[in-house]
Design a protein around this motif. Structure first.
Motif, PDB file in Angstrom:
ATOM      1  N   ASP A 226      -0.363   5.479   2.373  1.00 58.68           N
ATOM      2  CA  ASP A 226      -1.130   5.054   3.554  1.00 58.68           C
ATOM      3  C   ASP A 226      -2.481   4.487   3.137  1.00 58.68           C
ATOM      4  O   ASP A 226      -2.956   3.487   3.698  1.00 58.68           O
ATOM      5  N   ALA A 227      -3.113   5.116   2.139  1.00 59.07           N
ATOM      6  CA  ALA A 227      -4.401   4.615   1.655  1.00 59.07           C
ATOM      7  C   ALA A 227      -4.247   3.227   1.044  1.00 59.07           C
ATOM      8  O   ALA A 227      -5.099   2.343   1.246  1.00 59.07           O
ATOM      9  N   GLY A 228      -3.158   3.015   0.309  1.00 58.57           N
ATOM     10  CA  GLY A 228      -2.917   1.696  -0.280  1.00 58.57           C
ATOM     11  C   GLY A 228      -2.776   0.628   0.780  1.00 58.57           C
ATOM     12  O   GLY A 228      -3.288  -0.497   0.641  1.00 58.57           O
ATOM     13  N   ILE A 229      -2.089   0.972   1.883  1.00 58.43           N
ATOM     14  CA  ILE A 229      -1.939   0.026   3.001  1.00 58.43           C
ATOM     15  C   ILE A 229      -3.302  -0.264   3.625  1.00 58.43           C
ATOM     16  O   ILE A 229      -3.640  -1.413   3.940  1.00 58.43           O
ATOM     17  N   LEU A 230      -4.098   0.799   3.793  1.00 58.98           N
ATOM     18  CA  LEU A 230      -5.452   0.639   4.336  1.00 58.98           C
ATOM     19  C   LEU A 230      -6.283  -0.296   3.457  1.00 58.98           C
ATOM     20  O   LEU A 230      -7.107  -1.083   3.952  1.00 58.98           O
ATOM     21  N   LEU A 231      -6.055  -0.246   2.147  1.00 63.25           N
ATOM     22  CA  LEU A 231      -6.800  -1.081   1.206  1.00 63.25           C
ATOM     23  C   LEU A 231      -6.246  -2.499   1.096  1.00 63.25           C
ATOM     24  O   LEU A 231      -6.775  -3.321   0.345  1.00 63.25           O
ATOM     25  N   GLY A 232      -5.142  -2.767   1.826  1.00 65.13           N
ATOM     26  CA  GLY A 232      -4.645  -4.137   1.887  1.00 65.13           C
ATOM     27  C   GLY A 232      -3.381  -4.424   1.119  1.00 65.13           C
ATOM     28  O   GLY A 232      -2.961  -5.586   1.012  1.00 65.13           O
ATOM     29  N   LEU A 233      -2.733  -3.401   0.579  1.00 59.85           N
ATOM     30  CA  LEU A 233      -1.505  -3.617  -0.180  1.00 59.85           C
ATOM     31  C   LEU A 233      -0.281  -3.472   0.713  1.00 59.85           C
ATOM     32  O   LEU A 233      -0.286  -2.653   1.635  1.00 59.85           O
ATOM     33  N   PRO A 234       0.787  -4.238   0.442  1.00 56.09           N
ATOM     34  CA  PRO A 234       2.053  -3.995   1.148  1.00 56.09           C
ATOM     35  C   PRO A 234       2.563  -2.595   0.840  1.00 56.09           C
ATOM     36  O   PRO A 234       2.326  -2.069  -0.255  1.00 56.09           O
ATOM     37  N   ARG A 235       3.291  -2.012   1.792  1.00 56.07           N
ATOM     38  CA  ARG A 235       3.752  -0.625   1.629  1.00 56.07           C
ATOM     39  C   ARG A 235       4.564  -0.446   0.347  1.00 56.07           C
ATOM     40  O   ARG A 235       4.356   0.516  -0.385  1.00 56.07           O
ATOM     41  N   GLN A 236       5.504  -1.350   0.075  1.00 56.16           N
ATOM     42  CA  GLN A 236       6.352  -1.177  -1.093  1.00 56.16           C
ATOM     43  C   GLN A 236       5.556  -1.272  -2.389  1.00 56.16           C
ATOM     44  O   GLN A 236       5.816  -0.544  -3.354  1.00 56.16           O
ATOM     45  N   VAL A 237       4.578  -2.155  -2.419  1.00 51.93           N
ATOM     46  CA  VAL A 237       3.720  -2.273  -3.608  1.00 51.93           C
ATOM     47  C   VAL A 237       2.942  -0.978  -3.820  1.00 51.93           C
ATOM     48  O   VAL A 237       2.883  -0.437  -4.937  1.00 51.93           O
ATOM     49  N   ALA A 238       2.342  -0.462  -2.745  1.00 50.51           N
ATOM     50  CA  ALA A 238       1.596   0.794  -2.836  1.00 50.51           C
ATOM     51  C   ALA A 238       2.505   1.920  -3.320  1.00 50.51           C
ATOM     52  O   ALA A 238       2.141   2.704  -4.208  1.00 50.51           O
TER      53      ALA A 238
END
Length: 273
Positions: free
Chosen positions: A190-202
């Motif tokens: 969720d933090a990765g998504i918040l930082l702008g990354l696609p879910r699968q990448v995160a």
């Protein structure tokens, strides 16, 4: 128990954990002809018998024939199963319980006097042969019984022998442990998504980081503090994140969470008595 490999072993309650143990034991060289299985649904028993070349039997037949019985049913189903099995289990058989929270004394009170019982707390990574199983012997379990139980569970991961008084703590740490890591990965994704990354990448970044960190913890021999310090450069990104974790009481929250899990395991054990 010295001729353990020639023994008949029965798995009673062959759900995911039971099947993982069955599969691991066969891969480790156990002869399928010496393995019995039971399942609540006849179609499930037939499916396992066909897949692994083992023999599906009734609970009663397993109790009469097997030298070692591995009870892998849910804790709430154990009382009914023991009522069915107990009259047919001779005192020279080994009973291994993989049910959380139920003490060996509970089984000993329901089985023939002197029956050896071993309690095991595996965790779900047994499904990928990376399990952590903690075993404890009851009052009649001898060294040979513990060694045989260790051999069975070593086929699907690591095994640690502990006094039964430490089983509740082990349940909190390793039995429930995988869930804490999944929770952490979920939050970091969720933090990765918040930082702008696609879910699968995160997800991919975090999972491989977790795998790599786990291998380093296991294989390097280094203390986790030293490994963390190696990533934490002065005034860098990591120390900024660590400060936030400390400010939000994450360490204290983990201590409280594991204490709660330990206490719940004790409550379950009390209910089993």
């Amino acid at each position: 128990m010295s001729s353990a490999h020639g023994q008949k072993i029965a798995f009673l309650g062959t759900g995911k954990i039971g099947e993982a143990l069955l599969s691991g034991l066969l891969r480790a060289g156990k002869d399928p002809a010496d393995v019995l299985i039971t399942a609540r649904r006849p179609e499930r028993a037939a499916e396992l018998a066909a897949r692994y070349g083992v023999t599906a039997v009734s609970n009663t037949e397993a109790a009469k024939v097997a030298d070692t019985l591995i009870l892998a049913v849910k804790p709430q189903d154990m009382g009914t199963l023991l009522d069915e099995l107990a009259p047919h289990i001779a005192a020279d058989r080994l009973v291994v319980s993989a049910a959380a929270g139920i003490p060996t004394a509970w089984f000993e009170a329901r089985l023939a006097a002197g029956t050896p019982v071993v309690r095991v707390m595996p965790n779900t990574p047994v499904l990928v042969d990376e399990g952590m199983s903690v075993i404890s012997g009851g009052s009649h379990a001898q060294e040979e019984h513990l060694e045989w139980a260790e051999e069975i569970f070593r086929s699907v991961g690591k095994v640690l022998r502990l006094p039964e008084s430490q089983q509740d703590a082990a349940t909190a740490l390793s039995g429930s442990g995988p869930a804490y890591f999944y929770f952490l990965v979920e939050a970091m994704t969720d933090a990765g998504i918040l930082l702008g990354l696609p879910r699968q990448v995160a997800h991919d970044l975090i999972v491989q980081s977790a795998v790599g960190a786990s291998v380093m913890l296991r294989d390097s021999g280094e203390h986790p503090v030293k490994l963390r310090e190696a990533v934490t450069s002065p005034a860098g990104t990591t120390i900024a994140a660590i400060r936030e974790l400390e400010n939000h009481g994450v360490r204290a929250a983990l201590l409280g969470a594991l204490e709660a899990a330990r206490d719940r395991s004790r409550e379950l054990a009390g209910g089993g008595k």
